[in-house]
Structure formats: C-alpha cells, structure tokens
Scaffold this motif. Sequence first.
Motif, mmCIF file in Angstrom:
data_model
loop_
_atom_site.group_PDB
_atom_site.id
_atom_site.type_symbol
_atom_site.label_atom_id
_atom_site.label_comp_id
_atom_site.label_asym_id
_atom_site.label_seq_id
_atom_site.Cartn_x
_atom_site.Cartn_y
_atom_site.Cartn_z
ATOM 1 N N MET A 1 -3.559 17.006 -17.330
ATOM 2 C CA MET A 1 -4.562 17.295 -16.318
ATOM 3 C C MET A 1 -3.931 17.144 -14.938
ATOM 4 S SD MET A 1 -8.224 17.221 -16.389
ATOM 5 C CE MET A 1 -9.315 17.496 -15.057
ATOM 6 N N GLU A 2 -4.243 18.056 -14.081
ATOM 7 C CA GLU A 2 -3.682 18.081 -12.737
ATOM 8 C C GLU A 2 -4.292 16.994 -11.857
ATOM 9 O OE1 GLU A 2 -3.498 21.264 -9.063
ATOM 10 O OE2 GLU A 2 -4.448 21.825 -10.921
ATOM 11 N N GLN A 3 -3.446 16.245 -11.144
ATOM 12 C CA GLN A 3 -3.946 15.300 -10.153
ATOM 13 C C GLN A 3 -4.443 16.091 -8.967
ATOM 14 O OE1 GLN A 3 -0.684 12.632 -9.277
ATOM 15 N NE2 GLN A 3 -1.926 10.968 -10.068
ATOM 16 N N PHE A 4 -5.534 15.650 -8.381
ATOM 17 C CA PHE A 4 -6.119 16.397 -7.278
ATOM 18 C C PHE A 4 -5.625 15.838 -5.945
ATOM 19 C CE2 PHE A 4 -9.543 18.128 -4.622
ATOM 20 C CZ PHE A 4 -9.435 19.447 -5.024
ATOM 21 N N VAL A 5 -4.400 16.235 -5.582
ATOM 22 C CA VAL A 5 -3.811 15.895 -4.293
ATOM 23 C C VAL A 5 -3.761 17.179 -3.499
ATOM 24 C CG1 VAL A 5 -1.759 15.033 -3.107
ATOM 25 C CG2 VAL A 5 -2.431 14.062 -5.317
ATOM 26 N N MET A 6 -4.184 17.151 -2.255
ATOM 27 C CA MET A 6 -4.228 18.356 -1.434
ATOM 28 C C MET A 6 -2.972 18.451 -0.570
ATOM 29 S SD MET A 6 -7.134 19.686 -2.207
ATOM 30 C CE MET A 6 -7.682 20.737 -0.901
ATOM 31 N N TYR A 7 -2.437 19.656 -0.491
ATOM 32 C CA TYR A 7 -1.276 19.947 0.343
ATOM 33 C C TYR A 7 -1.630 21.075 1.298
ATOM 34 C CZ TYR A 7 1.147 17.092 -3.043
ATOM 35 O OH TYR A 7 1.533 16.045 -3.831
ATOM 36 N N PHE A 8 -1.046 21.031 2.486
ATOM 37 C CA PHE A 8 -1.380 21.996 3.525
ATOM 38 C C PHE A 8 -0.106 22.522 4.179
ATOM 39 C CE2 PHE A 8 -4.560 18.673 3.259
ATOM 40 C CZ PHE A 8 -5.737 19.386 3.114
ATOM 41 N N ASP A 9 -0.129 23.786 4.505
ATOM 42 C CA ASP A 9 0.970 24.384 5.260
ATOM 43 C C ASP A 9 0.388 25.527 6.071
ATOM 44 O OD1 ASP A 9 3.494 24.847 6.258
ATOM 45 O OD2 ASP A 9 4.426 25.198 4.310
ATOM 46 N N GLN A 10 1.167 26.041 6.974
ATOM 47 C CA GLN A 10 0.685 27.175 7.761
ATOM 48 C C GLN A 10 1.827 28.106 8.087
ATOM 49 O OE1 GLN A 10 -0.965 25.388 11.270
ATOM 50 N NE2 GLN A 10 0.905 25.636 12.412
ATOM 51 N N LEU A 11 1.453 29.337 8.354
ATOM 52 C CA LEU A 11 2.387 30.378 8.728
ATOM 53 C C LEU A 11 1.846 31.030 9.975
ATOM 54 C CD1 LEU A 11 4.755 32.343 8.008
ATOM 55 C CD2 LEU A 11 3.062 33.647 6.720
ATOM 56 N N THR A 12 2.682 31.238 10.962
ATOM 57 C CA THR A 12 2.254 31.974 12.144
ATOM 58 C C THR A 12 2.196 33.448 11.783
ATOM 59 O OG1 THR A 12 3.272 30.337 13.584
ATOM 60 C CG2 THR A 12 2.776 32.481 14.557
ATOM 61 N N CYS A 13 1.068 34.071 12.044
ATOM 62 C CA CYS A 13 0.852 35.476 11.691
ATOM 63 C C CYS A 13 1.604 36.393 12.652
ATOM 64 C CB CYS A 13 -0.633 35.809 11.744
ATOM 65 S SG CYS A 13 -1.598 35.003 10.460
ATOM 66 N N PRO A 14 1.878 37.623 12.198
ATOM 67 C CA PRO A 14 2.487 38.611 13.102
ATOM 68 C C PRO A 14 1.599 38.847 14.322
ATOM 69 C CG PRO A 14 2.546 39.373 10.827
ATOM 70 C CD PRO A 14 1.708 38.130 10.844
ATOM 71 N N GLU A 15 2.195 39.238 15.425
ATOM 72 C CA GLU A 15 1.454 39.431 16.677
ATOM 73 C C GLU A 15 0.359 40.480 16.568
ATOM 74 O OE1 GLU A 15 3.856 39.959 20.138
ATOM 75 O OE2 GLU A 15 5.047 38.175 19.719
#
Length: 101
Positions: A1-15
């Motif tokens: 069973m998957e542990q429920f840990v949240m991960y976050f990242d971001q990408l700057t979108c094209p102009e």
Amino acid sequence: MEQFVMYFDQLTCPESFPWHFANIVATNEHIIEVMFSNTASEINKNKITELCKQQLILYFSKKLTTFCLPFISQGTRFSSTVYDELLKIPFGVNTPNLVHY
C-alpha cells in the motif's frame, strides 16, 4: 500500500502561455495533479514529479506527443469519464467540434 506523502514541484511555462507555472502534485508513486497557475507552489520534489516535469518540458518543445506517467484520476464517476475521454484526444487537436454524440 502506498504511503500518502505529498510531493510538489513546478515548471515555468513558456511565455506564450496565459499562466506562469505548471504546479505538479504527486505521491510516492503517482501524479495526482498538474495545475496551471500564476502562483508558484512550494518545492518538495521526488522522482515522480521530476519525471512529469521532464515530460512537460518535452511536450512544450513539441518533442513529445504522448505522456507516459503514472497518474491517478480523482473525482466523481462523471469527472473520471471526462478524463478518460480527454485522454483520447490526439496531440495537436484543438477544435470545438471534437465531441461526437
């Protein structure tokens, strides 16, 4: 069973995009959400968010037409049906007449 840990990242979108960021949310094993926004998210990345980020970069540069990501569709039965139908739209199609009854 998957542990429920949240991960976050971001990408700057094209102009050319109306949004500044693609905010990525994942667990240890699955993408939960990619949300386009003008607000930056916190960064707590893992291998799944990195994979998503790499594929988005390739997609935006027109080097990738199909995503290969482990994701979980969340929501009602109706929203899951809508997501399944959206996955059937071919790369580059942008037309209001796409839906056939």
